[in-house]
Design a protein around this motif. Structure first.
Motif, short mmCIF file in Angstrom:
data_model
loop_
_atom_site.label_atom_id
_atom_site.label_comp_id
_atom_site.label_asym_id
_atom_site.label_seq_id
_atom_site.Cartn_x
_atom_site.Cartn_y
_atom_site.Cartn_z
N ASN A 159 0.99 -1.34 0.28
CA ASN A 159 -0.19 -0.05 -0.05
C ASN A 159 0.81 1.27 0.10
O ASN A 159 1.03 1.93 0.98
CB ASN A 159 -0.96 0.02 1.27
N TYR A 160 1.53 1.37 -1.06
CA TYR A 160 2.41 2.52 -1.30
C TYR A 160 2.33 2.97 -2.70
O TYR A 160 2.47 2.46 -3.64
CB TYR A 160 3.71 2.33 -0.94
N ILE A 161 2.11 4.21 -2.95
CA ILE A 161 1.92 4.90 -4.36
C ILE A 161 2.86 6.38 -4.38
O ILE A 161 2.69 7.07 -3.64
CB ILE A 161 0.74 5.37 -4.94
N HIS A 162 3.81 6.01 -5.28
CA HIS A 162 4.80 7.29 -5.57
C HIS A 162 3.83 8.30 -6.61
O HIS A 162 3.78 7.79 -7.73
CB HIS A 162 5.98 7.06 -6.16
N LEU A 163 3.40 9.45 -6.33
CA LEU A 163 2.32 10.17 -7.25
C LEU A 163 2.90 11.52 -7.37
O LEU A 163 2.41 12.56 -6.49
CB LEU A 163 1.08 10.11 -6.46
N PRO A 164 3.87 11.88 -8.11
CA PRO A 164 4.37 13.13 -8.36
C PRO A 164 3.39 14.19 -8.60
O PRO A 164 2.71 14.04 -9.39
CB PRO A 164 5.50 12.95 -9.52
N VAL A 165 3.50 15.41 -7.85
CA VAL A 165 2.56 16.36 -7.82
C VAL A 165 3.24 17.37 -8.80
O VAL A 165 2.63 18.12 -9.66
CB VAL A 165 1.86 16.91 -6.66
N GLN A 166 4.66 17.75 -8.38
CA GLN A 166 5.51 18.84 -9.04
C GLN A 166 5.24 20.11 -8.74
O GLN A 166 6.00 21.10 -8.09
CB GLN A 166 5.46 18.51 -10.49
N SER A 167 3.85 20.52 -8.71
CA SER A 167 3.39 21.95 -8.11
C SER A 167 2.15 21.83 -7.71
O SER A 167 1.15 20.95 -8.04
CB SER A 167 3.42 22.77 -9.31
N GLY A 168 1.59 22.60 -6.84
CA GLY A 168 0.34 22.89 -6.39
C GLY A 168 -0.66 23.83 -7.07
O GLY A 168 -1.75 24.07 -6.59
N SER A 169 -0.09 24.57 -8.05
CA SER A 169 -0.73 25.65 -8.75
C SER A 169 -1.27 24.92 -10.10
O SER A 169 -0.21 24.59 -10.84
CB SER A 169 0.35 26.69 -9.10
N THR A 170 -2.41 25.24 -10.55
CA THR A 170 -2.97 24.73 -11.89
C THR A 170 -2.23 25.51 -13.04
O THR A 170 -1.75 24.71 -14.03
CB THR A 170 -4.24 25.14 -11.82
N ARG A 171 -1.89 26.78 -13.08
CA ARG A 171 -1.22 27.45 -13.84
C ARG A 171 0.18 27.08 -14.34
O ARG A 171 0.73 26.62 -15.23
CB ARG A 171 -1.19 28.93 -13.37
N ILE A 172 1.04 26.73 -13.02
CA ILE A 172 2.11 26.16 -13.27
C ILE A 172 2.01 24.77 -13.81
O ILE A 172 2.97 24.59 -14.73
CB ILE A 172 3.09 26.10 -11.84
N CYS A 217 9.56 28.41 -13.84
CA CYS A 217 9.44 29.77 -14.73
C CYS A 217 8.18 30.25 -14.35
O CYS A 217 7.16 29.65 -14.40
CB CYS A 217 9.39 29.51 -16.31
N THR A 218 8.22 31.77 -14.04
CA THR A 218 7.35 32.97 -13.95
C THR A 218 6.38 32.30 -12.39
O THR A 218 5.62 32.82 -11.93
CB THR A 218 6.09 32.64 -14.98
N GLU A 219 6.85 31.37 -11.50
CA GLU A 219 6.13 30.84 -10.34
C GLU A 219 6.16 32.06 -9.49
O GLU A 219 7.17 32.85 -9.05
CB GLU A 219 6.74 29.87 -9.74
N THR A 220 4.72 32.45 -9.13
CA THR A 220 4.58 33.58 -8.08
C THR A 220 4.72 33.03 -6.45
O THR A 220 4.64 32.14 -6.49
CB THR A 220 3.30 34.11 -8.35
N GLU A 221 4.77 34.31 -5.96
CA GLU A 221 4.69 33.74 -4.26
C GLU A 221 3.52 33.30 -3.91
O GLU A 221 3.34 32.09 -3.35
CB GLU A 221 4.99 34.82 -3.53
N GLU A 222 2.48 33.42 -4.61
CA GLU A 222 1.01 32.75 -4.22
C GLU A 222 0.99 31.58 -4.92
O GLU A 222 0.60 30.66 -4.36
CB GLU A 222 -0.08 33.76 -5.19
N GLU A 223 1.62 31.29 -5.91
CA GLU A 223 1.63 29.80 -6.54
C GLU A 223 2.54 28.84 -5.53
O GLU A 223 2.15 27.86 -5.43
CB GLU A 223 2.09 30.08 -7.92
N HIS A 224 3.66 29.51 -4.93
CA HIS A 224 4.37 28.77 -4.13
C HIS A 224 3.56 28.29 -2.88
O HIS A 224 3.73 27.12 -2.44
CB HIS A 224 5.63 29.63 -3.80
N GLN A 225 2.74 29.22 -2.47
CA GLN A 225 1.79 29.09 -1.34
C GLN A 225 1.12 27.87 -1.68
O GLN A 225 0.30 27.28 -0.71
CB GLN A 225 1.07 30.31 -0.91
N GLU A 226 0.55 28.04 -2.99
CA GLU A 226 -0.34 26.87 -3.36
C GLU A 226 0.26 25.57 -3.31
O GLU A 226 -0.49 24.46 -2.92
CB GLU A 226 -0.93 26.88 -4.67
#
Length: 469
Positions: free
Chosen positions: A288-301, A339-348
């Motif tokens: 019961n283990y899955i490696h599921l890369p998200v990369q970013s929490g921002s839809t735009r990124i 590239c172009t990641e904003t502070e708000e997108e980092h918080q996402e």
């Protein structure tokens, strides 16, 4: 410390094959020494290379000074990974000077990315071989022995090495990798893999099951099925009358024996299906283990990365995993400072981490790679000090989640597969539970390959500590 990297990048292994033939010093006329950098696929490829070389009279050695051939299996996912290899090559000059007949070869993704340019930049290199060209090694070595520098970096749409039995290098005799596919069709803009490993192709299902069964018969108790995107595995036989999906392959391997544990990596969030999750739930020996890369929490990124899912879609996938597999461990990859990641997108991204609360994470800041779509389309415009600061915040948040995850297991009893002695003391053994967490416990009369029920009594942020019950 904060410049963390995915999986095993920039870590090297070299080792002698653990097989009766390989350990007989008089079996081979020549010796090869191999180091592998990067992901698990590279280490598995080195075992394929070892098998090919064994057939040509080359035996493995741990001692570089007695080697006739030095091979470096390389990674290109980040600039630091390539620089590590270049620094290592400088150390080989001493051995080349002492032994002018010594051959040095570069294998893998760095070889594929730079091709013949490597011979110009690294003059002591004799061979450059891409991931799909390992069958040509004997001919290339013969050319190099005659004084001709050799290159083969042709990519293939068919090569899977499915008929080659890997020689297990530097292994513990308990866990091993089985490659089920090669290449990748996902054109993530930050990634070099589609350019260094070619198009996706799935290996013959029967050869995969056969290899896993042979490992079990030889005493191994865990296999990890490998692919750049295992969930897109899809094999069809020559007549087209039989097809096998990843869920069906997973079931076939699980049915080899209940004592054979199954893991897999890596899953792409867009491709993992309910069928896979239900198969995991059906078989106790599928971890019961899955490696599921998200990369970013921002839809735009995520759109700039061409990840083909949104923030909300990923969150629903995590909810579905936990609905079907309540105790499933989830790990991830995170890139900050794209590239172009904003502070708000980092918080996402931070908010996504709070939502999932990953058990394990591989975190790093964006490193532009030549030839990728991102390098051609976007400007790498986030200052390095900002990238490092964001990474530090992500690492700090993850460490808190990791400690919480470990603390939740204190008092629980779990099934552990013993992999060997603890690094700190041979009085203790270590293994992993099905959620991929490392557990250390007193040795007693247990040995490698045993399954042991262990009650967790304490923990650190990275290790559980317990006693056998």
């Amino acid at each position: 410390m904060l410049d963390q990297i995915t999986k095993e990048h920039d870590e090297a292994r070299q080792g002698e094959a653990f097989s009766p033939v390989a350990n007989q010093p008089n079996t081979y006329n020549k010796r090869f020494y191999i180091e592998s950098y990067g992901c698990a696929m590279n280490f598995n490829d080195s075992e394929i290379v070892a098998s090919i070389l064994n057939g040509e009279g080359f035996g493995p050695t741990r001692n570089m000074e007695e080697a006739d051939l030095i091979l470096v299996n390389t990674c290109s996912i980040r600039e630091k990974a390539e620089q590590t290899v270049r620094n290592r090559l400088k150390e080989y000059r001493f051995h080349k000077k002492r032994n002018p007949g010594l051959l040095i070869g570069i294998l893998g993704c760095m070889a594929e990315r730079l091709k013949a340019k490597l011979l110009e930049e690294e003059h002591l290199v004799d061979l450059v071989i891409g991931p799909d060209a390992y069958r040509s090694l004997p001919a290339l070595i013969a050319e190099a022995e005659g004084g001709q520098k050799s290159v083969n970096v042709l990519l293939s749409r068919e090569e899977t090495y499915g008929d080659i039995s890997p020689v297990r290098l530097d292994n513990n005799g308990v866990t091993s990798f089985v490659s089920i596919m090669r290449g990748c069709n996902n054109m993530c803009t930050f990634c070099v893999v589609p350019f260094t490993r070619g198009r996706e192709r799935s290996r013959d299902a029967y050869s995969i099951v056969r290899e896993a069964r042979e490992l079990f018969d030889n005493g191994y108790r865990e296999v990890t099925l490998l692919g750049q995107n295992v969930d897109s595995y899809y094999w069809t036989n020559d007549s087209g009358e039989e097809t096998v999906t990843f869920a069906q392959l997973l079931e076939r391997v699980a049915q080899i024996d209940p004592l054979l544990r199954i893991r897999f990596s890596t899953s792409h969030p867009k491709d993992i299906t309910d069928e896979v999750l239900h198969t995991m739930a059906k078989y106790e020996n599928i971890c019961n283990y899955i490696h599921l890369p998200v990369q970013s929490g921002s839809t735009r990124i995520l759109q700039l990365m061409n990840r083909t899912y949104t923030r909300e879609w990923y969150m629903k996938k995590v909810e579905r995993i936990r609905e079907i597999l309540p105790d499933c461990g989830i790990s991830t990859d995170i890139i900050t400072g794209f590239c172009t990641e904003t502070e708000e997108e980092h918080q996402e991204t931070m908010a996504m981490m709070e939502f999932v609360r990953y058990d394990l994470a591989y975190m790093y800041y964006y490193s532009e790679r030549p030839g990728t779509l991102a390098a051609r389309r976007y400007q790498d415009d986030i200052p390095e000090d900002v990238k490092k600061r964001r990474l530090a915040e992500i690492v700090a948040l993850f460490r808190g989640h990791s400690l919480e995850s470990m603390q939740q297991d204190v008092g629980r009893t779990c099934k552990v597969l013993v992999e060997g002695f603890s690094k700190r003391s041979e009085d203790d053994l270590y293994g992993r539970n099905e959620q991929n967490k490392v557990i250390v416990f007193p040795r007693q009369n247990f040995k490698k390959g045993d399954y042991v029920m262990v009650r967790v009594e304490s923990c650190t942020s990275g290790t559980l500590k317990g006693v056998a019950v």
